[in-house]
Design an enzyme around this catalytic site. Sequence first.
Site, PDB file in Angstrom:
ATOM      1  N   LYS A 218       0.865  -1.186   0.000  1.00  0.00           N
ATOM      2  CA  LYS A 218       0.000   0.000   0.000  1.00  0.00           C
ATOM      3  C   LYS A 218       0.899   1.231   0.000  1.00  0.00           C
ATOM      4  O   LYS A 218       1.536   1.548   1.009  1.00  0.00           O
ATOM      5  CB  LYS A 218      -0.920   0.054   1.220  1.00  0.00           C
ATOM      6  CG  LYS A 218      -1.991   1.150   1.093  1.00  0.00           C
ATOM      7  CD  LYS A 218      -2.683   1.455   2.398  1.00  0.00           C
ATOM      8  CE  LYS A 218      -2.004   2.575   3.143  1.00  0.00           C
ATOM      9  NZ  LYS A 218      -2.064   3.906   2.450  1.00  0.00           N
ATOM     10  N   GLY A 274       6.751   5.888   7.704  1.00  0.00           N
ATOM     11  CA  GLY A 274       5.925   7.082   7.803  1.00  0.00           C
ATOM     12  C   GLY A 274       6.241   7.859   9.065  1.00  0.00           C
ATOM     13  O   GLY A 274       7.329   7.723   9.643  1.00  0.00           O
ATOM     14  N   GLY A 279       3.019   5.797  13.068  1.00  0.00           N
ATOM     15  CA  GLY A 279       3.745   4.564  13.357  1.00  0.00           C
ATOM     16  C   GLY A 279       3.443   4.010  14.731  1.00  0.00           C
ATOM     17  O   GLY A 279       3.372   2.784  14.920  1.00  0.00           O
ATOM     18  N   GLU A 296       9.928   2.172  10.242  1.00  0.00           N
ATOM     19  CA  GLU A 296      10.888   3.195   9.821  1.00  0.00           C
ATOM     20  C   GLU A 296      10.173   4.535   9.929  1.00  0.00           C
ATOM     21  O   GLU A 296       9.432   4.936   9.029  1.00  0.00           O
ATOM     22  CB  GLU A 296      11.365   2.947   8.388  1.00  0.00           C
ATOM     23  CG  GLU A 296      12.161   1.667   8.215  1.00  0.00           C
ATOM     24  CD  GLU A 296      13.548   1.738   8.829  1.00  0.00           C
ATOM     25  OE1 GLU A 296      13.930   2.805   9.355  1.00  0.00           O
ATOM     26  OE2 GLU A 296      14.251   0.711   8.800  1.00  0.00           O
ATOM     27  N   CYS A 330      13.629  11.315   5.578  1.00  0.00           N
ATOM     28  CA  CYS A 330      13.682  10.980   6.999  1.00  0.00           C
ATOM     29  C   CYS A 330      15.073  11.220   7.555  1.00  0.00           C
ATOM     30  O   CYS A 330      15.251  11.412   8.761  1.00  0.00           O
ATOM     31  CB  CYS A 330      13.235   9.542   7.235  1.00  0.00           C
ATOM     32  SG  CYS A 330      14.144   8.325   6.267  1.00  0.00           S
TER      33      CYS A 330
END
Length: 539
Positions: A218, A274, A279, A296, A330
């Site tokens: 997804k 995300g 998360g 992550e 990130c």
Amino acid sequence: MLQLSFALTRHVLLRKKILASCKRPAVFMSTLLINQPQYAWLKDLGLKEENEGVYNGKWGGRGEIVTTYCPANNEPIARVQQANLEDYEETIKKAKEAWKTWADVPAPKRGEIVRQIGDALRQKIQVLGSLVSLEMGKILVEGVGEVQEYVDVCDYAVGLSRMIGGPVLPSERPGHALIEQWNPVGLVGIITAFNFPVAVYGWNNAIAMICGNACLWKGAPTTSLISVAVTKIIAKVLEDNKMPGAICSLICGGADIGTTMAKDERVDLLSFTGSTKVGKQVALMVQERFGRSLLELGGNNALVVFEDADLNLVIPSALFAAVGTAGQRCTTARRLLLHESIHDEVVEKLSKAYAQIRIGDPWDSNTLYGPLHTKQAVTMFLHAVEQAKQQGGSVVYGGKALNRSGNYVEPTIVTGLPHDASIVHTETFAPILYVLKFKTEEEAFAWNNEVKQGLSSSIFTKDLGRIFRWLGPKGSDCGVVNVNIPTSGAEIGGAFGGEKHTGGGRESGSDSWKLYMRRSTCTINYSKDLPLAQGIKFQ
């Protein structure tokens, strides 16, 4: 050489076509970009005006129709029909069934199919990279580079497919063998974010596949076209190898699909990339069913620069780490910790470097810095700048949204904030760099570690002792710990991920493959006796 020349010529022509489209008159604003002649290359990826966003061996989708937009001009590109829960149920059943076939394929043969996926991506690398640039907004060289990451991890996974396995251990009992057996977990759910819509899936998908798992992907709804295009490439390889397409299933959708995946016991491992906020919710849902997750999440990464640092390395490193992908990595550097003796000099040099950043259309080869992904991201950027000012910061460069079409903001440098200011401890997914002044090594290390996130960190120094203290138990507490290089950028061969609120997950290299498998400790008695451990005897 002729092939290389042709490829480069095609790349240049493609870039010129896309760049020219940015200058179209306003009359085209209501037209889907995919229907404009200069975007005919999108059809090379199998895309059309309306695309089905569910794949489980066949294409479909009965959910909401989502239009995706180009961040550089906010014009609509094309539409993708998302999945509803009925589509999800049908897809997960087919994926679980496809796993039975895939698990029986020897690991080296699985590696060969992954190699073919890498080759198929190579053939489409320019056009797929251009789609990443068009739909996500990163500059073209980064878009192509992201597809290259997927290609690279496919190459890595091919070799790994002949190496995964456990040790033979010495048994304390005569006539016994003790071994570790590794088997696939089954179905790996992969939820990826908008900022790396190809590479992060590739890190998970290639490794999960050679381990013997099926995958259910997804992607972010705002990059649905990329998810569809990548899946079409993979599906063709599976079809050519007479393998079920559902081995690599796609389920485009929103939060309802993501929540369902997190709660579904049939998803044996859920890899989520995300925000830390989402998360945490995912982790709780997965843990509630005693499932396995690979997280992550956010990063609040620091560059720590000491008085003996080579500023010829520091300035370009800080610039690249802070403004690359318009601050939407990130691993973006969000804090720059400078020793007090060099603070003013570095700020002055960095501000001059910022002034030379070429801002513009992502498809122009002269552009170094493109737009933010959405209008909402621009609003968040402006809010963070105001918060920084209210908390005592001074904007020494940037701080404004640009008056042009698209989601453009100025790369921004803020000085004067205390190290523990709330905005400094907040990950704003935007190109804002907070510059902090420190006195001692102990202070700098403590400030690096005091934020809740623990993804990436870098130190700039020539002091060998300091370098090893930085790498040691009282140094950086991050999962990625660098010396004299930026915080961003990761090599395929190293395990990627972070600690604390970054989630603790690891992807790609080293022994991260173990997260996609289950371990069994196996004892085999090949004698005619039944000796018990620790010498216990039953009479």
